[in-house]
Design a protein around this motif. Structure first.
Motif, mmCIF file in Angstrom:
data_model
loop_
_atom_site.group_PDB
_atom_site.id
_atom_site.type_symbol
_atom_site.label_atom_id
_atom_site.label_comp_id
_atom_site.label_asym_id
_atom_site.label_seq_id
_atom_site.Cartn_x
_atom_site.Cartn_y
_atom_site.Cartn_z
ATOM 1 N N ARG A 67 40.384 28.426 49.326
ATOM 2 C CA ARG A 67 39.179 29.131 49.019
ATOM 3 C C ARG A 67 39.169 29.640 47.835
ATOM 4 N NH1 ARG A 67 38.388 34.677 51.132
ATOM 5 N NH2 ARG A 67 36.216 34.776 51.847
ATOM 6 N N LEU A 68 39.953 30.204 47.344
ATOM 7 C CA LEU A 68 40.060 30.725 45.867
ATOM 8 C C LEU A 68 39.641 29.502 44.726
ATOM 9 C CD1 LEU A 68 40.517 32.847 43.640
ATOM 10 C CD2 LEU A 68 42.947 32.336 43.818
ATOM 11 N N THR A 69 40.270 28.304 45.034
ATOM 12 C CA THR A 69 40.025 27.143 44.367
ATOM 13 C C THR A 69 38.534 26.981 44.354
ATOM 14 O OG1 THR A 69 42.260 26.537 44.236
ATOM 15 C CG2 THR A 69 40.647 25.069 43.509
ATOM 16 N N ALA A 70 38.047 26.736 45.214
ATOM 17 C CA ALA A 70 36.442 26.326 45.894
ATOM 18 C C ALA A 70 35.664 27.400 45.029
ATOM 19 C CB ALA A 70 36.419 26.284 47.113
ATOM 20 N N ARG A 71 36.013 28.908 45.276
ATOM 21 C CA ARG A 71 35.308 29.773 44.733
ATOM 22 C C ARG A 71 34.943 29.625 43.260
ATOM 23 N NH1 ARG A 71 37.690 35.269 45.656
ATOM 24 N NH2 ARG A 71 37.648 34.695 47.875
ATOM 25 N N GLN A 72 36.129 29.290 42.588
ATOM 26 C CA GLN A 72 35.886 28.948 41.135
ATOM 27 C C GLN A 72 35.117 27.928 40.722
ATOM 28 O OE1 GLN A 72 37.483 32.337 40.596
ATOM 29 N NE2 GLN A 72 37.918 31.125 38.548
ATOM 30 N N LEU A 73 34.845 27.080 41.722
ATOM 31 C CA LEU A 73 33.766 25.756 41.563
ATOM 32 C C LEU A 73 32.453 26.084 42.316
ATOM 33 C CD1 LEU A 73 36.504 22.965 41.704
ATOM 34 C CD2 LEU A 73 35.369 23.984 39.622
ATOM 35 N N VAL B 244 39.214 26.179 34.930
ATOM 36 C CA VAL B 244 38.414 27.090 35.619
ATOM 37 C C VAL B 244 39.012 27.516 36.733
ATOM 38 C CG1 VAL B 244 36.376 27.337 36.919
ATOM 39 C CG2 VAL B 244 35.949 26.179 34.741
ATOM 40 N N THR B 245 39.856 26.682 37.477
ATOM 41 C CA THR B 245 40.260 27.253 38.753
ATOM 42 C C THR B 245 41.977 27.756 38.786
ATOM 43 O OG1 THR B 245 41.083 24.912 39.064
ATOM 44 C CG2 THR B 245 39.062 25.466 40.064
ATOM 45 N N LEU B 246 42.396 27.220 37.688
ATOM 46 C CA LEU B 246 43.897 27.753 37.579
ATOM 47 C C LEU B 246 43.999 28.598 36.561
ATOM 48 C CD1 LEU B 246 45.973 24.331 38.530
ATOM 49 C CD2 LEU B 246 45.030 26.026 40.023
ATOM 50 N N LEU B 247 43.600 28.434 35.348
ATOM 51 C CA LEU B 247 43.980 29.139 34.257
ATOM 52 C C LEU B 247 42.984 30.279 33.701
ATOM 53 C CD1 LEU B 247 45.109 26.126 32.116
ATOM 54 C CD2 LEU B 247 46.520 27.719 33.656
ATOM 55 N N ALA B 248 41.844 30.206 34.478
ATOM 56 C CA ALA B 248 40.817 31.270 33.874
ATOM 57 C C ALA B 248 41.528 32.681 34.397
ATOM 58 C CB ALA B 248 39.422 31.242 34.936
ATOM 59 N N GLN C 145 46.236 32.807 41.672
ATOM 60 C CA GLN C 145 46.716 31.630 42.032
ATOM 61 C C GLN C 145 48.552 31.519 41.672
ATOM 62 O OE1 GLN C 145 45.705 28.598 42.876
ATOM 63 N NE2 GLN C 145 43.463 28.333 42.227
ATOM 64 N N ALA C 146 48.825 32.135 40.678
ATOM 65 C CA ALA C 146 50.322 32.169 40.521
ATOM 66 C C ALA C 146 51.116 32.799 41.714
ATOM 67 C CB ALA C 146 50.615 32.896 39.405
ATOM 68 N N ALA C 147 50.342 34.136 42.257
ATOM 69 C CA ALA C 147 50.970 34.824 43.531
ATOM 70 C C ALA C 147 50.817 33.770 44.596
ATOM 71 C CB ALA C 147 50.091 36.033 43.835
ATOM 72 N N LEU C 148 49.823 33.058 44.801
ATOM 73 C CA LEU C 148 49.787 32.493 46.118
ATOM 74 C C LEU C 148 50.406 31.306 46.201
ATOM 75 C CD1 LEU C 148 45.762 32.397 46.685
ATOM 76 C CD2 LEU C 148 47.352 33.230 48.551
ATOM 77 N N ASN C 149 50.688 30.292 44.804
ATOM 78 C CA ASN C 149 51.597 29.264 45.036
ATOM 79 C C ASN C 149 53.032 29.833 45.187
ATOM 80 O OD1 ASN C 149 49.987 26.729 44.227
ATOM 81 N ND2 ASN C 149 49.125 28.028 42.902
ATOM 82 N N ALA D 170 38.043 20.497 44.106
ATOM 83 C CA ALA D 170 38.879 21.800 44.813
ATOM 84 C C ALA D 170 39.829 21.374 45.664
ATOM 85 C CB ALA D 170 37.662 22.695 45.699
ATOM 86 N N VAL D 171 39.833 20.276 46.456
ATOM 87 C CA VAL D 171 40.684 20.147 47.305
ATOM 88 C C VAL D 171 41.910 19.366 46.601
ATOM 89 C CG1 VAL D 171 41.521 18.586 49.208
ATOM 90 C CG2 VAL D 171 39.396 19.666 49.475
ATOM 91 N N ALA D 172 41.526 18.494 45.682
ATOM 92 C CA ALA D 172 42.506 17.874 44.830
ATOM 93 C C ALA D 172 43.464 18.994 44.154
ATOM 94 C CB ALA D 172 41.946 16.841 43.946
ATOM 95 N N ILE D 173 42.678 19.543 43.368
ATOM 96 C CA ILE D 173 43.467 20.632 42.658
ATOM 97 C C ILE D 173 44.256 21.714 43.316
ATOM 98 C CG2 ILE D 173 43.005 22.747 40.998
ATOM 99 C CD1 ILE D 173 40.638 21.325 39.657
ATOM 100 N N GLU D 174 43.780 21.954 44.434
ATOM 101 C CA GLU D 174 44.573 23.025 45.628
ATOM 102 C C GLU D 174 45.779 22.227 45.900
ATOM 103 O OE1 GLU D 174 46.348 23.796 49.330
ATOM 104 O OE2 GLU D 174 44.575 22.385 49.199
ATOM 105 N N ARG D 175 45.784 21.140 46.216
ATOM 106 C CA ARG D 175 47.009 20.180 46.505
ATOM 107 C C ARG D 175 47.975 19.942 45.365
ATOM 108 N NH1 ARG D 175 47.593 17.777 51.346
ATOM 109 N NH2 ARG D 175 49.710 17.410 50.685
ATOM 110 N N LEU D 176 47.191 19.807 44.125
ATOM 111 C CA LEU D 176 48.047 19.500 43.002
ATOM 112 C C LEU D 176 48.924 20.799 42.465
ATOM 113 C CD1 LEU D 176 48.820 17.930 40.410
ATOM 114 C CD2 LEU D 176 46.747 18.666 39.283
ATOM 115 N N ALA D 177 48.163 21.963 42.568
ATOM 116 C CA ALA D 177 48.898 23.216 42.316
ATOM 117 C C ALA D 177 50.183 23.403 43.183
ATOM 118 C CB ALA D 177 48.145 24.416 42.780
#
Length: 320
Positions: A59-65, A191-195, A202-206, A114-121
């Motif tokens: 949800r967070l990753t998608a929101r950034q997009l 945008v999704t991970l480093l902003a 992202q760091a806390a969730l991962n 959003a899905v691919a980056i979320e799984r990659l993270a």
């Protein structure tokens, strides 16, 4: 059933048969039968927390997009994706379905990103925990003694990840569609991970998701009679779980058990204990995805429900 799925099932059955007959499967089964239900329950809770937190990460990753996904919808979709991943070839079709069903707001490309980056993270976080654990046992005296082949395996995995990062950075210089796609992916990653607004969350969730995943396996090991320390969990469990991303068997069955059987003797446990712990984890993981079946049934019920006819339309048809 596709040929690829049939091959996956045959490979899983073949590996499991080799482990069963080569490692005294009866002993592993006895350990599994005597598993402590309280620790298994703790593993189930950890896997449930992992699913909910993963939905929050998506949800967070998608929101950034520029996609807005309601929380309950995100959780339901994540459970549904897990069920599909367990039952269809490749182990990623459930995630592809998430992207397709979320495409309406921002298009399929952004939904897929959003899905691919979320799984990659999630995979990156697992690699980082593995690196930190390996560094800790190497530097700190009196810790887990890793043989050279394990250190070599860890080094190869980390080097492979570094090569992927470097290749992605250089691919942006390529001409044509390949360069454009690489630049788009790099932009989406920033945008999704480093902003600044996304990086801390992202760091806390991962970190929390990875901790829940590792804890679930450690709880299953404890349930079947093997107590793993935090350091042992951080080093050995990522190596075991990373086998699940290889599309050689069904959801990693067989490969995961073989890795556990090979690595558990490093902490003074038997190969049978590793086999039992991995079987317990696989069963708990399957059980934790069952809410996805309820989501699937609810979606089918909604599709079959008759569309109500407005009263005004009914009246108009009745008038001469």
């Amino acid at each position: 059933m596709t040929k690829f799925r049939a091959v996956q099932i045959l490979v899983a059955l073949g590996v499991m048969s080799l482990l069963w007959f080569g490692l005294d499967g009866q002993q592993a089964l006895r350990l599994l039968a005597r598993a402590d239900p309280m620790w298994l329950g703790a593993a189930m809770l950890a896997l449930t927390a992992q699913t909910v937190l993963s939905a929050l990460r998506w949800r967070l990753t998608a929101r950034q997009l520029d996609q807005s996904i309601p929380l309950t919808h995100a959780i339901g979709e994540y459970y549904l994706a897990q069920v599909v991943n367990q039952s269809l070839p490749g182990g990623v079709l459930g995630d592809a379905g998430r992207a397709v069903r979320a495409r309406h707001q921002a298009g399929l490309r952004r939904a897929g990103a959003a899905v691919a980056i979320e799984r990659l993270a999630g995979q990156v976080a697992l690699f980082l925990v593995l690196a930190a654990g390996a560094l800790a046992v190497t530097v700190l005296p009196g810790g887990l003694a890793l043989p050279n082949w394990v250190l070599g395996l860890i080094g190869t995995l980390l080097a492979g990840g570094l090569v992927v990062v470097v290749a992605l950075g250089g691919a942006g210089q390529l001409p044509g569609r390949a360069g454009t796609a690489a630049r788009d992916l790099r932009g989406a990653l920033r945008v999704t991970l480093l902003a600044p607004g996304a990086l801390p969350r992202q760091a806390a969730l991962n970190l929390a998701i990875t901790a829940a995943n590792l804890a679930a396996f450690a709880f299953c090991a404890r349930a079947t009679g093997t107590a793993l320390s935090v350091t042992e969990t951080a080093v050995l469990v990522p190596l075991i779980l990373l086998t699940m991303i290889l599309p050689l068997t069904v959801s990693g069955w067989g490969l995961r058990e073989g890795a556990a059987a090979g690595l558990f003797p490093l902490v003074g446990a038997s190969a049978q204990a590793g086999l039992a712990a991995s079987l317990a984890f696989g069963l708990m993981f399957l059980a934790s995805t069952l809410p996805g079946l309820l989501v699937l049934l609810a979606q089918r019920h909604d599709r079959r429900a008759p569309v109500p006819v407005p009263v005004s339309a009914t009246t108009a048809q009745a008038d001469p």
